[in-house]
Motif scaffolding. Structure first.
Motif, mmCIF file in Angstrom:
data_model
loop_
_atom_site.group_PDB
_atom_site.id
_atom_site.type_symbol
_atom_site.label_atom_id
_atom_site.label_comp_id
_atom_site.label_asym_id
_atom_site.label_seq_id
_atom_site.Cartn_x
_atom_site.Cartn_y
_atom_site.Cartn_z
ATOM 1 N N LEU A 36 0.823 -1.213 0.000
ATOM 2 C CA LEU A 36 0.000 0.000 0.000
ATOM 3 C C LEU A 36 0.857 1.262 0.000
ATOM 4 N N SER A 37 2.002 1.206 0.634
ATOM 5 C CA SER A 37 2.875 2.389 0.758
ATOM 6 C C SER A 37 3.303 2.938 -0.599
ATOM 7 N N GLN A 38 3.291 2.085 -1.654
ATOM 8 C CA GLN A 38 3.745 2.531 -2.970
ATOM 9 C C GLN A 38 2.683 3.297 -3.748
ATOM 10 N N TYR A 39 1.414 3.150 -3.351
ATOM 11 C CA TYR A 39 0.374 3.922 -4.047
ATOM 12 C C TYR A 39 -0.502 4.735 -3.089
ATOM 13 N N LYS A 40 -0.147 4.728 -1.818
ATOM 14 C CA LYS A 40 -0.854 5.564 -0.848
ATOM 15 C C LYS A 40 -0.394 7.008 -1.006
ATOM 16 N N THR A 41 -1.312 7.934 -0.865
ATOM 17 C CA THR A 41 -0.985 9.356 -1.003
ATOM 18 C C THR A 41 -1.884 10.151 -0.071
ATOM 19 N N SER A 42 -1.936 11.454 -0.244
ATOM 20 C CA SER A 42 -2.800 12.295 0.595
ATOM 21 C C SER A 42 -3.487 13.336 -0.274
ATOM 22 N N MET A 43 -4.702 13.709 0.123
ATOM 23 C CA MET A 43 -5.484 14.694 -0.617
ATOM 24 C C MET A 43 -5.024 16.103 -0.259
ATOM 25 N N ARG A 44 -5.054 16.987 -1.239
ATOM 26 C CA ARG A 44 -4.747 18.395 -0.949
ATOM 27 C C ARG A 44 -5.903 19.069 -0.232
ATOM 28 N N ASP A 45 -7.125 18.589 -0.521
ATOM 29 C CA ASP A 45 -8.322 19.109 0.138
ATOM 30 C C ASP A 45 -9.202 17.910 0.498
ATOM 31 N N SER A 46 -9.462 17.712 1.777
ATOM 32 C CA SER A 46 -10.230 16.549 2.235
ATOM 33 C C SER A 46 -11.687 16.588 1.765
ATOM 34 N N GLY A 120 -11.297 7.765 2.550
ATOM 35 C CA GLY A 120 -11.703 7.987 3.942
ATOM 36 C C GLY A 120 -10.552 8.423 4.809
ATOM 37 N N ASP A 121 -9.889 7.448 5.461
ATOM 38 C CA ASP A 121 -8.792 7.788 6.360
ATOM 39 C C ASP A 121 -7.487 8.049 5.620
ATOM 40 N N HIS A 122 -7.438 7.690 4.311
ATOM 41 C CA HIS A 122 -6.267 7.981 3.496
ATOM 42 C C HIS A 122 -6.705 8.085 2.038
ATOM 43 N N ALA A 123 -5.763 8.320 1.159
ATOM 44 C CA ALA A 123 -6.046 8.410 -0.279
ATOM 45 C C ALA A 123 -5.099 7.491 -1.029
ATOM 46 N N ILE A 124 -5.519 7.075 -2.228
ATOM 47 C CA ILE A 124 -4.643 6.261 -3.069
ATOM 48 C C ILE A 124 -4.521 6.900 -4.445
ATOM 49 N N ASP A 125 -3.368 6.667 -5.078
ATOM 50 C CA ASP A 125 -3.124 7.159 -6.426
ATOM 51 C C ASP A 125 -3.549 6.062 -7.405
ATOM 52 N N LEU A 126 -4.644 6.301 -8.129
ATOM 53 C CA LEU A 126 -5.194 5.275 -9.012
ATOM 54 C C LEU A 126 -4.268 4.941 -10.172
ATOM 55 N N THR A 127 -3.347 5.839 -10.532
ATOM 56 C CA THR A 127 -2.422 5.547 -11.637
ATOM 57 C C THR A 127 -1.388 4.501 -11.239
ATOM 58 N N LYS A 128 -1.180 4.325 -9.937
ATOM 59 C CA LYS A 128 -0.180 3.353 -9.449
ATOM 60 C C LYS A 128 -0.823 2.157 -8.749
ATOM 61 N N THR A 129 -2.152 2.186 -8.597
ATOM 62 C CA THR A 129 -2.851 1.123 -7.882
ATOM 63 C C THR A 129 -2.793 -0.186 -8.676
ATOM 64 N N PRO A 130 -2.485 -1.319 -8.022
ATOM 65 C CA PRO A 130 -2.437 -2.612 -8.723
ATOM 66 C C PRO A 130 -3.781 -2.964 -9.363
ATOM 67 N N ILE A 131 -3.734 -3.714 -10.457
ATOM 68 C CA ILE A 131 -4.941 -4.074 -11.199
ATOM 69 C C ILE A 131 -5.937 -4.816 -10.312
ATOM 70 N N LYS A 132 -5.448 -5.726 -9.466
ATOM 71 C CA LYS A 132 -6.342 -6.486 -8.584
ATOM 72 C C LYS A 132 -7.115 -5.566 -7.657
ATOM 73 N N LYS A 133 -6.447 -4.540 -7.136
ATOM 74 C CA LYS A 133 -7.103 -3.564 -6.270
ATOM 75 C C LYS A 133 -8.086 -2.717 -7.073
ATOM 76 N N MET A 134 -7.719 -2.359 -8.310
ATOM 77 C CA MET A 134 -8.608 -1.568 -9.162
ATOM 78 C C MET A 134 -9.904 -2.331 -9.462
ATOM 79 N N GLN A 135 -9.811 -3.654 -9.585
ATOM 80 C CA GLN A 135 -11.005 -4.449 -9.861
ATOM 81 C C GLN A 135 -12.007 -4.390 -8.720
ATOM 82 N N SER A 136 -11.507 -4.214 -7.495
ATOM 83 C CA SER A 136 -12.410 -4.091 -6.345
ATOM 84 C C SER A 136 -12.981 -2.677 -6.228
#
Length: 376
Positions: A36-46, A120-136
Motif C-alpha cells: 500500500l505504501s507505494q500507491y498511498k498518497t494524501s489529498m490536498r483538500d479533504s 476515507g482515512d487515506h487516499a490512493i493514487d489510481l495511476t499506481k494502484t495494482p490491477i487487482k485492487k482496481m477491480q475491487s
C-alpha cells in the motif's frame, strides 16, 4: 533521399520507439504484491473525492504518439456534479477511462500524473494502484455509465444476470435470493415498471431509454461514491433525456455520490453541473462554476461553443459554427492549439502555450488575453 524512403525510415523509428516505451509500461504492470505504501498518497483538500493532477494519457500508434490527454488537472468535490464539455475527439472520454484505468493497452498508456482517490482515512493514487485492487474499486467505489448501452450490455445474457454479476462480485456474503432481490430493487429504483419481467428480458427486447436505465441500475448497484456518466443521453429522444437527467440528479442525492458528466450538450450541462471543465485538443482551456462558464465565458473556444447552441424563441438564418478544424493530434503545435481558429489572437499567441490565469477565485482560463496586468 526520396519521400518514400524518408517515410519508411520515419515509420521504422516510430515502431522502434513505441516498442521500447510499451515494454517499459508493461513491465511495471506485471509487478505483483505491491505494498500500500507505494500507491498511498494524501489529498490536498479533504472535501474532494477525486483530485486529478497533470494527467497525461498517450496512444503510441504506427503514425506517431497521440497525446489524447495532455496534462489536465481538476478536482471533483464530494456530492457535486462536474461536467466536461468539448468537441468530439478533445479527450473527454479518454480522461474518464483513465480514471477507471480502462485505457486499451498496450497502445494506450497513462504516462504521467496522479489521480488521487479519497477512501476515507487515506487516499490512493489510481495511476499506481495494482490491477487487482482496481477491480475491487471499479463498480464498487467508482462506477461508469457508458455511452451506448446496446454495445455495453451483453446481448446473449438476460438483464437480471448482468446486474447480478455486478452485485455478486462485490458482495460475496449475499446468497442468490438476496442478489436477485437487490437487482429487482435497483430496476425499480431507476423507474423501470414491471421490474420482475424486465429482470428476465434480453437487452434487444427493451427500448433505448429502458436500456439506459438498466445501465444506471448496474452502475448504482453497489452504492458507489463516484459515478462517471459518459454522454448518457446522446442516443435518446428529448423526453427520455429529461427523465434520465432527473433520475441521475435524484439518485445522486439519495446515495450522496459525486458525478463526472461527460457531454457535448451544453443544455444538459446548464441543468446538471455545479462545475464545468472545457477541453480542447487534450487540454483544459477554461474551468469554473456553471455560472462562471455560462454567464461570463472568457476563452474564445468557450464563447464559440455557447454561440453555436440554438436558443429557444430566437430566430437565426444559420447557426454559428467555429471556423477551421481541430489540429492533428500527432503533431501538435507549440503555441495555443486554438490559435488558427481564433478571431481574437494577439502577438503573444504565436509563442508558447498559455498558462492558466485566474479570472476569479473559482474561474480560470488558459488564454493570453487574460494574462495578469492585461485589460480583461
Amino acid at each position: 533521399m526520396n519521400s518514400k524512403t524518408e517515410s519508411k525510415k520515419y515509420f521504422k523509428q516510430v515502431s522502434k520507439t513505441n516498442k521500447s516505451v510499451i515494454k517499459k509500461y508493461n513491465k511495471n504492470k506485471k509487478k505483483k504484491n505491491i505494498p500500500l505504501s507505494q500507491y498511498k498518497t494524501s489529498m490536498r483538500d479533504s472535501n474532494n473525492l477525486i483530485e486529478i493532477d497533470n494527467l497525461k494519457t498517450f496512444f503510441y500508434t504506427d503514425m506517431g504518439t497521440v497525446k489524447a490527454v495532455n496534462g489536465i488537472s481538476y478536482n471533483i468535490p464530494r456530492g457535486k456534479t462536474v461536467a466536461i464539455v468539448g468537441e468530439s475527439g478533445c479527450g473527454k472520454s479518454v480522461s474518464s477511462l483513465s480514471l477507471m484505468r480502462l485505457i486499451q493497452g498496450p497502445v494506450g498508456q497513462i504516462v504521467e500524473g496522479e489521480i488521487r482517490f479519497n477512501v476515507g482515512d487515506h487516499a490512493i493514487d489510481l495511476t499506481k494502484t495494482p490491477i487487482k485492487k482496481m477491480q475491487s474499486i471499479r463498480g464498487n467505489d467508482i462506477a461508469m455509465i457508458f455511452q451506448e448501452p446496446m454495445t455495453s450490455l451483453n446481448p446473449v445474457f438476460r438483464i437480471g444476470n448482468q446486474i447480478n454479476e455486478v452485485i455478486e462480485l462485490h458482495n460475496s456474503d449475499m446468497d442468490k435470493k438476496e442478489v436477485k432481490e437487490k437487482s429487482i430493487n435497483m430496476l425499480k429504483l431507476v423507474g423501470i415498471p414491471r421490474a420482475e419481467g424486465i429482470y428476465d428480458s434480453y437487452p434487444h427486447e427493451l427500448s433505448g431509454g429502458m436500456r439506459q436505465r438498466v445501465m444506471i441500475a448496474m452502475a448504482l448497484a453497489c452504492d458507489p461514491k463516484m459515478i462517471i456518466a459518459d454522454e448518457p443521453t446522446t442516443a435518446l429522444d428529448v423526453t427520455i433525456q429529461a427523465q434520465i437527467l432527473d433520475l441521475l440528479r435524484d439518485l445522486k442525492d439519495k446515495i450522496d455520490a459525486s458525478i463526472l458528466l461527460i457531454t457535448h450538450d451544453l443544455g444538459v450541462v446548464a441543468e446538471m453541473a455545479d462545475y464545468v471543465i472545457v477541453m480542447y485538443a487534450g487540454r483544459i482551456v477554461e474551468q469554473g462554476t456553471a455560472e462562471d462558464i455560462y454567464l461570463k465565458p472568457k476563452h474564445p473556444y468557450t464563447v464559440g461553443l455557447l454561440k453555436s447552441k440554438p436558443v429557444v424563441n430566437k430566430y437565426v438564418d444559420r447557426l454559428y459554427t467555429i471556423p477551421g478544424s481541430v489540429p492533428n493530434p500527432i503533431a501538435m503545435p507549440n503555441h495555443c492549439f486554438f490559435k488558427d481558429r481564433c478571431n481574437s489572437c494577439i502577438n503573444k499567441c504565436e509563442g508558447e502555450y498559455p498558462c492558466f490565469n485566474n479570472v476569479s477565485d473559482t474561474h480560470k482560463v488558459a488564454c493570453w488575453l487574460y494574462e495578469r496586468g492585461r485589460k480583461k
